[in-house]
Structures are given as C-alpha cells and as structure tokens.
Design a protein around this motif. Sequence first.
Motif, PDB file in Angstrom:
ATOM      1  N   PRO A   1       0.808  -1.233   0.000  1.00 41.67           N
ATOM      2  CA  PRO A   1       0.000   0.000   0.000  1.00 41.67           C
ATOM      3  C   PRO A   1       0.837   1.277   0.000  1.00 41.67           C
ATOM      4  CG  PRO A   1      -0.951  -1.592   1.504  1.00 41.67           C
ATOM      5  CD  PRO A   1       0.367  -2.168   1.039  1.00 41.67           C
ATOM      6  N   ASN A   2       2.072   1.224   0.513  1.00 42.95           N
ATOM      7  CA  ASN A   2       2.929   2.411   0.509  1.00 42.95           C
ATOM      8  C   ASN A   2       3.684   2.582  -0.808  1.00 42.95           C
ATOM      9  OD1 ASN A   2       4.975   0.504   0.606  1.00 42.95           O
ATOM     10  ND2 ASN A   2       5.581   0.969   2.706  1.00 42.95           N
ATOM     11  N   GLY A   3       3.422   1.687  -1.777  1.00 41.16           N
ATOM     12  CA  GLY A   3       4.038   1.787  -3.096  1.00 41.16           C
ATOM     13  C   GLY A   3       5.315   0.992  -3.262  1.00 41.16           C
ATOM     14  N   LYS A   4       5.848   0.460  -2.192  1.00 37.86           N
ATOM     15  CA  LYS A   4       7.070  -0.340  -2.239  1.00 37.86           C
ATOM     16  C   LYS A   4       6.794  -1.677  -2.910  1.00 37.86           C
ATOM     17  CE  LYS A   4       9.306  -0.485   1.650  1.00 37.86           C
ATOM     18  NZ  LYS A   4       9.773  -0.879   3.003  1.00 37.86           N
ATOM     19  N   GLU A   5       7.703  -2.095  -3.783  1.00 38.32           N
ATOM     20  CA  GLU A   5       7.591  -3.406  -4.430  1.00 38.32           C
ATOM     21  C   GLU A   5       8.459  -4.402  -3.683  1.00 38.32           C
ATOM     22  OE1 GLU A   5       8.245  -3.333  -8.672  1.00 38.32           O
ATOM     23  OE2 GLU A   5       7.247  -1.401  -8.861  1.00 38.32           O
ATOM     24  N   ALA A   6       7.936  -5.640  -3.552  1.00 36.67           N
ATOM     25  CA  ALA A   6       8.681  -6.657  -2.814  1.00 36.67           C
ATOM     26  C   ALA A   6       8.260  -8.044  -3.264  1.00 36.67           C
ATOM     27  CB  ALA A   6       8.444  -6.510  -1.323  1.00 36.67           C
ATOM     28  N   ASP A   7       9.158  -9.010  -3.079  1.00 34.49           N
ATOM     29  CA  ASP A   7       8.822 -10.417  -3.231  1.00 34.49           C
ATOM     30  C   ASP A   7       8.389 -10.880  -1.851  1.00 34.49           C
ATOM     31  OD1 ASP A   7       8.746 -13.188  -3.331  1.00 34.49           O
ATOM     32  OD2 ASP A   7      10.585 -13.384  -4.494  1.00 34.49           O
ATOM     33  N   ALA A   8       7.127 -11.230  -1.700  1.00 35.35           N
ATOM     34  CA  ALA A   8       6.579 -11.574  -0.393  1.00 35.35           C
ATOM     35  C   ALA A   8       7.269 -12.780   0.237  1.00 35.35           C
ATOM     36  CB  ALA A   8       5.078 -11.842  -0.499  1.00 35.35           C
ATOM     37  N   ASN A   9       7.840 -13.644  -0.582  1.00 30.09           N
ATOM     38  CA  ASN A   9       8.464 -14.858  -0.065  1.00 30.09           C
ATOM     39  C   ASN A   9       9.955 -14.713   0.216  1.00 30.09           C
ATOM     40  OD1 ASN A   9       6.017 -16.460  -0.330  1.00 30.09           O
ATOM     41  ND2 ASN A   9       6.341 -16.238  -2.526  1.00 30.09           N
ATOM     42  N   GLU A  10      10.525 -13.586  -0.173  1.00 29.80           N
ATOM     43  CA  GLU A  10      11.967 -13.375  -0.008  1.00 29.80           C
ATOM     44  C   GLU A  10      12.304 -12.989   1.434  1.00 29.80           C
ATOM     45  OE1 GLU A  10      15.360 -10.303  -1.650  1.00 29.80           O
ATOM     46  OE2 GLU A  10      13.657 -10.776  -2.939  1.00 29.80           O
ATOM     47  N   ALA A  11      13.326 -13.612   1.978  1.00 28.08           N
ATOM     48  CA  ALA A  11      13.776 -13.288   3.332  1.00 28.08           C
ATOM     49  C   ALA A  11      14.327 -11.869   3.366  1.00 28.08           C
ATOM     50  CB  ALA A  11      14.839 -14.278   3.795  1.00 28.08           C
ATOM     51  N   GLN A  12      13.916 -11.123   4.388  1.00 26.81           N
ATOM     52  CA  GLN A  12      14.358  -9.748   4.588  1.00 26.81           C
ATOM     53  C   GLN A  12      15.300  -9.694   5.787  1.00 26.81           C
ATOM     54  OE1 GLN A  12      13.196  -7.279   2.435  1.00 26.81           O
ATOM     55  NE2 GLN A  12      12.143  -8.926   1.367  1.00 26.81           N
ATOM     56  N   GLU A  13      16.186  -8.724   5.781  1.00 28.86           N
ATOM     57  CA  GLU A  13      17.149  -8.552   6.868  1.00 28.86           C
ATOM     58  C   GLU A  13      16.438  -8.217   8.177  1.00 28.86           C
ATOM     59  OE1 GLU A  13      20.708  -8.486   6.907  1.00 28.86           O
ATOM     60  OE2 GLU A  13      20.518  -9.478   4.960  1.00 28.86           O
ATOM     61  N   PRO A  14      16.910  -8.752   9.288  1.00 30.85           N
ATOM     62  CA  PRO A  14      16.323  -8.400  10.583  1.00 30.85           C
ATOM     63  C   PRO A  14      16.457  -6.902  10.866  1.00 30.85           C
ATOM     64  CG  PRO A  14      17.862 -10.232  10.811  1.00 30.85           C
ATOM     65  CD  PRO A  14      18.008  -9.709   9.422  1.00 30.85           C
ATOM     66  N   ILE A  15      15.468  -6.332  11.507  1.00 33.18           N
ATOM     67  CA  ILE A  15      15.510  -4.928  11.886  1.00 33.18           C
ATOM     68  C   ILE A  15      16.363  -4.749  13.137  1.00 33.18           C
ATOM     69  CG2 ILE A  15      14.076  -3.006  12.708  1.00 33.18           C
ATOM     70  CD1 ILE A  15      11.913  -4.016  10.770  1.00 33.18           C
ATOM     71  N   SER A  16      16.413  -5.788  13.969  1.00 32.76           N
ATOM     72  CA  SER A  16      17.245  -5.765  15.170  1.00 32.76           C
ATOM     73  C   SER A  16      17.948  -7.105  15.317  1.00 32.76           C
ATOM     74  CB  SER A  16      16.400  -5.500  16.418  1.00 32.76           C
ATOM     75  OG  SER A  16      17.193  -5.655  17.587  1.00 32.76           O
ATOM     76  N   ASP A  17      19.187  -7.059  15.767  1.00 32.08           N
ATOM     77  CA  ASP A  17      19.920  -8.294  16.022  1.00 32.08           C
ATOM     78  C   ASP A  17      19.853  -8.697  17.488  1.00 32.08           C
ATOM     79  OD1 ASP A  17      20.758  -8.640  13.394  1.00 32.08           O
ATOM     80  OD2 ASP A  17      22.568  -7.450  13.681  1.00 32.08           O
ATOM     81  N   GLU A  18      19.339  -7.807  18.334  1.00 31.30           N
ATOM     82  CA  GLU A  18      19.428  -8.032  19.774  1.00 31.30           C
ATOM     83  C   GLU A  18      18.097  -8.262  20.472  1.00 31.30           C
ATOM     84  OE1 GLU A  18      21.684  -4.789  21.290  1.00 31.30           O
ATOM     85  OE2 GLU A  18      23.298  -5.099  19.845  1.00 31.30           O
ATOM     86  N   ILE A  19      17.040  -7.572  20.049  1.00 33.98           N
ATOM     87  CA  ILE A  19      15.753  -7.696  20.724  1.00 33.98           C
ATOM     88  C   ILE A  19      14.663  -8.002  19.706  1.00 33.98           C
ATOM     89  CG2 ILE A  19      16.362  -6.166  22.641  1.00 33.98           C
ATOM     90  CD1 ILE A  19      14.797  -3.928  21.167  1.00 33.98           C
ATOM     91  N   TYR A  20      13.503  -8.426  20.215  1.00 38.77           N
ATOM     92  CA  TYR A  20      12.348  -8.614  19.338  1.00 38.77           C
ATOM     93  C   TYR A  20      12.085  -7.305  18.605  1.00 38.77           C
ATOM     94  CZ  TYR A  20      11.062 -13.214  21.068  1.00 38.77           C
ATOM     95  OH  TYR A  20      11.055 -14.548  21.344  1.00 38.77           O
ATOM     96  N   TYR A  21      11.552  -7.416  17.392  1.00 43.22           N
ATOM     97  CA  TYR A  21      11.269  -6.210  16.617  1.00 43.22           C
ATOM     98  C   TYR A  21       9.960  -6.366  15.854  1.00 43.22           C
ATOM     99  CZ  TYR A  21      13.114  -8.816  12.590  1.00 43.22           C
ATOM    100  OH  TYR A  21      13.324  -9.768  11.613  1.00 43.22           O
ATOM    101  N   ILE A  22       9.392  -5.235  15.467  1.00 48.13           N
ATOM    102  CA  ILE A  22       8.142  -5.195  14.714  1.00 48.13           C
ATOM    103  C   ILE A  22       8.434  -4.611  13.335  1.00 48.13           C
ATOM    104  CG2 ILE A  22       5.817  -4.224  14.595  1.00 48.13           C
ATOM    105  CD1 ILE A  22       5.870  -4.102  17.686  1.00 48.13           C
ATOM    106  N   VAL A  23       7.963  -5.286  12.294  1.00 45.35           N
ATOM    107  CA  VAL A  23       8.121  -4.810  10.917  1.00 45.35           C
ATOM    108  C   VAL A  23       7.039  -3.754  10.654  1.00 45.35           C
ATOM    109  CG1 VAL A  23       8.061  -5.464   8.484  1.00 45.35           C
ATOM    110  CG2 VAL A  23       9.059  -7.030  10.181  1.00 45.35           C
TER     111      VAL A  23
END
Length: 117
Positions: A46-68
Amino acid sequence: MAIVITDECINCGACEPECPNTAIYEGADDWRYADGTDLEGNVVLPNGKEADANEAQEPISDEIYYIVPDKCTECKGFHEEPQCAAVCPVDCCVPDDEHVESEEELLAKQKFMHENE
C-alpha cells in the motif's frame, strides 16, 4: 502508526504469538511479507514499495524482538488495541513516531495482507 519495541525489551517473547499479522520477530531472525499473511510472490505494498513476499528480509534488530512497520496495523481489523502492548510485561511496545498512519491506512494495510479472510 506502527508500534515499535524499545530497547527496554527483556526478550520474553510474549508479544510474538499475539500479533495477528506476524509482524513481530525475534532479534536476528529474517522476516518475510508472506509470513502469516495472504501475500505471495511479487507484490506492491500500500505504501508503493515493491517486494517479493516470499523473499527473506534482513532483521531490523539483532538483539531484541522487533516489529516490521510494513506489516504492523496496530491490530486494526482484529482487536480494539495493539495486542503486543497489552501483553508486554515491561511496556516496551509503544507507538512508532517514525511510521505514522491513519486508521484508514492501517485498515487498508490489514485488508491488503489478509484479503482472503
């Protein structure tokens, strides 16, 4: 707006199973748009960004739980309040001032991710 987990997180994991969008991940875990949604293959968010829904994405945090942020709807369309914040024992799930969205935008995002429900 999306919810963010602050660095006060104690990594208890209480929030993760409560998220109806599967937008919460353990620190250092890869994430996917397809996780817990109806999204598959190439999508335009909805924000216009294109993505492959099945492709693994980089973690937003390496240390704590995070929200995408692209997957967080503050539980709109599912619950009256964000469930992560409701169950967090240290109150570290708070509104994310860097990802402000209206209720209409959040509901549209929820419908987009869960179109078959």
